[in-house]
Design an enzyme around this catalytic site. Structure first.
Site, PDB file in Angstrom:
ATOM      1  N   ARG A  18       9.074 -24.633  22.933  1.00 50.41           N
ATOM      2  CA  ARG A  18      10.053 -24.134  22.093  1.00 50.41           C
ATOM      3  C   ARG A  18       9.515 -23.022  21.248  1.00 50.41           C
ATOM      4  O   ARG A  18       8.355 -22.883  20.980  1.00 50.41           O
ATOM      5  CB  ARG A  18      10.927 -25.026  20.984  1.00 50.41           C
ATOM      6  CG  ARG A  18      11.552 -26.163  21.723  1.00 50.41           C
ATOM      7  CD  ARG A  18      13.095 -25.736  22.072  1.00 50.41           C
ATOM      8  NE  ARG A  18      13.681 -26.878  22.673  1.00 50.41           N
ATOM      9  CZ  ARG A  18      13.739 -27.498  23.673  1.00 50.41           C
ATOM     10  NH1 ARG A  18      12.912 -26.982  24.673  1.00 50.41           N
ATOM     11  NH2 ARG A  18      14.391 -28.507  23.923  1.00 50.41           N
ATOM     12  N   HIS A  48      12.078 -14.277   7.727  1.00 48.51           N
ATOM     13  CA  HIS A  48      12.185 -13.969   6.025  1.00 48.51           C
ATOM     14  C   HIS A  48      11.884 -15.240   5.389  1.00 48.51           C
ATOM     15  O   HIS A  48      12.126 -15.235   3.904  1.00 48.51           O
ATOM     16  CB  HIS A  48      13.265 -13.246   5.598  1.00 48.51           C
ATOM     17  CG  HIS A  48      13.208 -11.605   6.064  1.00 48.51           C
ATOM     18  ND1 HIS A  48      13.175 -11.406   7.472  1.00 48.51           N
ATOM     19  CD2 HIS A  48      12.803 -10.483   5.307  1.00 48.51           C
ATOM     20  CE1 HIS A  48      12.973 -10.049   7.376  1.00 48.51           C
ATOM     21  NE2 HIS A  48      12.721  -9.486   6.220  1.00 48.51           N
ATOM     22  N   ILE A  53      -8.811 -34.210  -8.278  1.00 48.11           N
ATOM     23  CA  ILE A  53      -7.925 -33.361  -9.030  1.00 48.11           C
ATOM     24  C   ILE A  53      -8.097 -33.048 -10.059  1.00 48.11           C
ATOM     25  O   ILE A  53      -7.441 -31.970 -10.871  1.00 48.11           O
ATOM     26  CB  ILE A  53      -6.546 -34.374  -8.886  1.00 48.11           C
ATOM     27  CG1 ILE A  53      -6.405 -35.634  -9.886  1.00 48.11           C
ATOM     28  CG2 ILE A  53      -5.853 -34.854  -7.612  1.00 48.11           C
ATOM     29  CD1 ILE A  53      -5.166 -35.937 -10.109  1.00 48.11           C
ATOM     30  N   GLY A  94      -8.796 -37.033 -16.657  1.00 49.50           N
ATOM     31  CA  GLY A  94      -9.485 -37.660 -17.734  1.00 49.50           C
ATOM     32  C   GLY A  94      -9.842 -36.762 -18.971  1.00 49.50           C
ATOM     33  O   GLY A  94      -8.655 -36.482 -19.374  1.00 49.50           O
ATOM     34  N   ASN A  99     -13.645 -31.682 -12.338  1.00 55.15           N
ATOM     35  CA  ASN A  99     -14.561 -32.123 -13.374  1.00 55.15           C
ATOM     36  C   ASN A  99     -16.083 -32.140 -12.783  1.00 55.15           C
ATOM     37  O   ASN A  99     -16.982 -32.932 -13.355  1.00 55.15           O
ATOM     38  CB  ASN A  99     -14.225 -32.958 -14.105  1.00 55.15           C
ATOM     39  CG  ASN A  99     -14.115 -34.606 -13.382  1.00 55.15           C
ATOM     40  OD1 ASN A  99     -13.830 -34.275 -12.064  1.00 55.15           O
ATOM     41  ND2 ASN A  99     -14.097 -35.514 -13.991  1.00 55.15           N
ATOM     42  N   ASP A 136       1.473 -10.155   3.060  1.00 57.88           N
ATOM     43  CA  ASP A 136       0.869  -9.898   4.416  1.00 57.88           C
ATOM     44  C   ASP A 136      -0.797 -10.122   4.135  1.00 57.88           C
ATOM     45  O   ASP A 136      -1.653 -10.208   4.953  1.00 57.88           O
ATOM     46  CB  ASP A 136       1.067  -8.634   5.149  1.00 57.88           C
ATOM     47  CG  ASP A 136       2.601  -8.416   5.190  1.00 57.88           C
ATOM     48  OD1 ASP A 136       3.167  -9.408   5.577  1.00 57.88           O
ATOM     49  OD2 ASP A 136       2.987  -7.402   5.695  1.00 57.88           O
ATOM     50  N   ASP A 162       0.731  -1.295   0.134  1.00 58.34           N
ATOM     51  CA  ASP A 162       0.128   0.029   0.033  1.00 58.34           C
ATOM     52  C   ASP A 162       0.925   1.292   0.067  1.00 58.34           C
ATOM     53  O   ASP A 162       0.420   2.285  -0.751  1.00 58.34           O
ATOM     54  CB  ASP A 162      -1.041  -0.075   1.038  1.00 58.34           C
ATOM     55  CG  ASP A 162      -0.385  -0.050   2.473  1.00 58.34           C
ATOM     56  OD1 ASP A 162       0.697  -0.743   2.498  1.00 58.34           O
ATOM     57  OD2 ASP A 162      -1.143  -0.078   3.534  1.00 58.34           O
ATOM     58  N   GLY A 163       1.969   1.450   0.562  1.00 61.11           N
ATOM     59  CA  GLY A 163       2.894   2.526   0.743  1.00 61.11           C
ATOM     60  C   GLY A 163       3.362   2.717  -0.612  1.00 61.11           C
ATOM     61  O   GLY A 163       3.292   3.789  -0.999  1.00 61.11           O
TER      62      GLY A 163
END
Length: 780
Positions: free
Chosen positions: A292, A298, A528, A574, A531, A166, A119-120
């Site tokens: 932990r 990053h 997958i 298919g 269809n 984000d 946005d900036g």
């Protein structure tokens, strides 16, 4: 929506120059966007300039602004980050900096700017546009440019694409990079799960997102996390006690791990930050659990872009060029956004304004409003997370029993749908049964009752935990009816592919003979092949496209190393060409042969000649996809022989049949979430329908709308009666008669440099952002 006239468009691109830059934090998919803008720009006859190092390059000019050709953006779609570099630029925030930038653009004759950033960056572009006239006047006064030049380039057009992991930009369902960031987070969570289970550990995971909790929320939903902290919905006072109680309870029920997800901007009700180390210390002190902290940082920006991000960016990049070509001095600077599966243009400043309002609402502690302003899908995710994360005993036990089964071939996300459906059913007081091995299992009585914790840990599992079979009910109706009667089943939830839809249709058509089949039924499409009629997306197809795409990336790498090699890759599906087409776009294939887009020997000849021409350039590799049933006679072997023979002396050829690896391993974040949401929505619909058809102590459902397919259609969730879908179905080829994704084939061909008529290209309309469009429940 207006179809675009090709000749008019070609003319409108001629003589125009488009500059493209990436700015702000990098995001996976930016390269796909740069590629699409560059190629679409060249395609319509415009000059395209790549501006290196974001606004910094724009201000400094010189070598930072280079004209691009078709090959400049070859083989970059699979790379993360941005090849043209990005930088945060102080100089551009000053008037002098912007004046220098204007001078550099005018030197190259650029009056169209495509900005890919957050946005900036987009706000900066808009300020630049509004000052453009006065900046040129200053340049004339300084004697740097002539008045004629100033008149020629008197107006600057801006089109924005939101590149940000984000997903914090109002007006779009997804920003470029968000889906890939979720992939990284889920990979980490899946890896952490195994070590946590070995040691009985609690993990506190901190994810990125600045002041937006989207990544944290969606990864919590997709991993079934025990507790979640997001800035938009701070926990109630006294949350420390609730959280520790919850974690202790989960552990006492036999769970070996606890996962707590915390957004980096998490705060409490008073606006005080909640840190991951504070949460860790709390768990250690109160519960003594081995805990932990993992801060993902990053890692989330890195890695290869997911299929979703590559296709989203390609689609948005092409649309941005159209927006620039159609812009006039009176149209506002626009941003290309996604709504459902449609590209939409929105006025840039309206979106920025709305994005700022979210932050303001959070600053003023109006948290419910902040959640609403984030948009329908954010709010929906939050409500579903709250519903599924923790068991609340139902207010009352209902009299209804529901059974859930998997039918067809395994597809990723099936288990996520079963898990959320089971838990939603239980929270409504129903008795929930699961059936093993599809309709066959129902006929054999392989039915068992399940509880809340029986489906723990199912979210991230690929395939089908219940077991699935392709058998249809037809031959075993008597036994199926018998078991429905024995177990007193009032509703069926069938998760599966085309067989699931066909099977439910057979049960509905047998209602006249068996009163026991007058129950409520719902199909969650999971295959997958994508269809199943009644939905734009089937569960499992996103995972399949990613699996096929990863394989093709490796194949392309092999071809790049070998030089002058063409690979012919066969995909599953298919007769339905969805997998081949979408994978083709995601990997930048040269062609994708599918049954729905008939082709003949002439088309094959054109493709082979196109490939021979391509080999004369610096790109000496080719990739051709072929759907397994796209043609009776032009088989994979035939294509291999044809390309080998025609390419003799120019290139050699290899084939690859991807096969069952396309069913994927662990489900993608999209399929985990989509499955979770479909499971919840389907179960809520079944509950509502059961109450409607409950008369005098029994369930009697024989209306067409009591047996439906749930699906995502354009922008909303829809329930379509199976009997009505029958007329829209091609049963011989097992697919819907009309398929929305065929329009994507145009994009595939254009980005592979085929000259085709653009009459079929439908460009997005300019819409407006209102609070209503944001908080309206768009389904997902």
């Amino acid at each position: 929506m207006a179809a675009v006239d090709l000749e008019k468009l070609r003319a409108s691109g001629a003589g125009k120059a488009i500059g493209v830059l990436t700015s702000g934090g990098d995001a996976q998919g930016m390269n796909a966007a740069v590629r699409a803008v560059t190629r679409m720009g060249i395609y319509v006859g415009a000059k395209v300039f790549l501006i290196y190092e974001g606004y910094e390059g724009l201000v400094e000019g010189g070598e930072n602004i280079k004209q691009a050709n078709w090959l400049s953006v070859s083989n970059i779609i699979q790379l993360g980050g941005t090849i043209i570099g990005s930088a945060r630029c102080k100089a551009f925030t000053t008037r002098e900096g912007r004046r220098a930038a204007a001078y550099n653009l005018v030197q190259h004759g650029i009056t169209n700017l495509c900005v890919i950033g957050g946005d900036g960056s987009l706000t900066g572009a808009n300020i630049f546009r509004s000052e453009w006239g006065s900046l040129l006047e200053e340049l004339v006064a300084e004697g740097k440019i002539s008045e004629t030049t100033a008149r020629t380039y008197s107006h600057l057009n801006i089109a924005g694409l939101v590149g940000s992991i984000d997903n914090d930009f109002c007006g779009t369902d997804m920003t470029i990079g968000t889906d890939s960031a979720l992939h990284r987070i889920m990979e980490v969570i899946d890896a952490i799960t195994t070590t946590a289970q070995s040691h009985q550990r609690t993990f506190v995971l901190e994810v990125m997102g600045r002041h937006c909790g989207y990544l944290a929320l969606v990864s919590a939903l997709a991993s079934g996390a025990d507790w979640l902290f997001i800035p938009e919905a701070p926990p109630e006072d006294g949350w420390e006690n609730f959280m520790c109680e919850r974690l202790g309870e989960t552990r006492s029920r036999g769970s070996r791990l606890n996962i707590i997800i915390i957004a980096e901007g998490a705060i409490d009700r008073n606006g005080k930050p909640i840190s991951s180390s504070y949460v860790k210390d709390l768990v250690v002190q109160r519960l003594g659990f081995d805990t932990r902290v993992t801060v993902l940082g990053h890692v989330q920006r890195g890695g290869t872009p997911s299929a979703f991000d590559r296709i989203l960016s390609s689609k948005m990049g092409m649309e941005a060029v159209m927006a620039l070509l159609e812009a006039t001095p009176d149209t506002p600077a626009c941003v290309v956004t996604l709504s459902g599966n449609q590209s939409v243009r929105l006025p840039l400043m309206e979106c920025v304004q709305m994005t700022k309002e979210v932050q303001k609402a959070m600053d003023d502690k109006r948290f419910d409003e902040a959640t609403q302003l984030r948009g329908g899908s954010f709010e929906n995710n939050w409500n579903i997370y709250k519903l599924l994360a923790h068991q609340k005993p139902p207010k009352e036990k209902s009299n209804f029993s529901l059974a859930i089964l998997n039918v067809g071939a395994p597809a990723a996300g099936m288990n996520a749908a079963v898990r959320s459906a089971v838990r939603t059913g239980i929270s409504h007081g129903h008795t929930v049964y699961v059936v093993h091995d599809g309709f066959e299992g129902l006929a054999k009585g392989q039915v068992q009752e399940v509880g809340w914790h029986d489906v723990a840990g199912w979210l991230g599992r690929g395939g089908s935990m219940l077991g699935t079979k392709r058998t249809l009910p037809k031959g075993q109706l008597e036994s199926i009816v018998e078991n429905i009667r024995i177990y007193g089943i009032h509703a069926l939830l069938v998760v599966g592919g085309f067989e699931a839809y066909e099977g439910v249709l057979q049960l509905v058509e047998a209602r006249g003979r068996y009163e026991e089949l007058c129950i409520v039924m719902c199909v969650i499409p999971a295959t997958i092949s994508n269809n199943v009629p009644g939905t734009d997306f089937s569960l499992g197809s996103d995972t399949a496209v990613n699996a096929a795409m990863e394989s093709c990336d490796r194949i392309k790498q092999s071809a790049s190393g070998t030089k002058r090699r063409v690979f012919i890759v066969e995909t599953m599906g298919g007769y339905c060409g969805y997998l081949a087409t979408v994978t083709g776009i995601a990997v930048g294939a040269d062609a994708a042969y599918v049954f729905e887009d008939p082709f003949n020997i002439h088309d094959l000849k054109v493709n082979v000649e196109h490939m021979t021409e391509k080999m004369k350039t610096d790109i000496q590799r080719g990739l051709v996809l072929r759907n397994e049933k796209c043609h009776d006679y032009y088989t994979t072997e035939f294509l291999y022989n044809l390309y080998s023979s025609e390419g003799k002396g120019v290139f050699d050829c290899r084939t690859n049949v991807l096969g069952h690896l396309q069913q994927g391993g662990a489900p993608t974040p999209f399929d985990r979430n989509y499955g979770t949401k479909l499971g919840v929505k389907a179960m809520l619909w079944l509950s509502e329908k059961l109450r409607e058809v409950y008369r005098k102590g029994r369930v009697f459902a024989n209306a067409p709308d009591s047996a439906c397919v749930i699906g995502l259609k354009k922008k909303a969730v829809a329930f379509s009666p199976v009997t009505e879908l029958k007329k829209d179905t091609d049963f011989e080829h097992r697919m819907p008669r009309e398929q929305w994704w065929l329009s994507l084939r145009l994009m595939l061909k254009m980005l592979a440099q085929y000259r085709i008529s653009m009459a079929a290209y439908v460009s997005g309309e300019l819409e407006h952002v209102t609070r209503r469009t944001l908080s309206m429940d768009k389904g997902f």
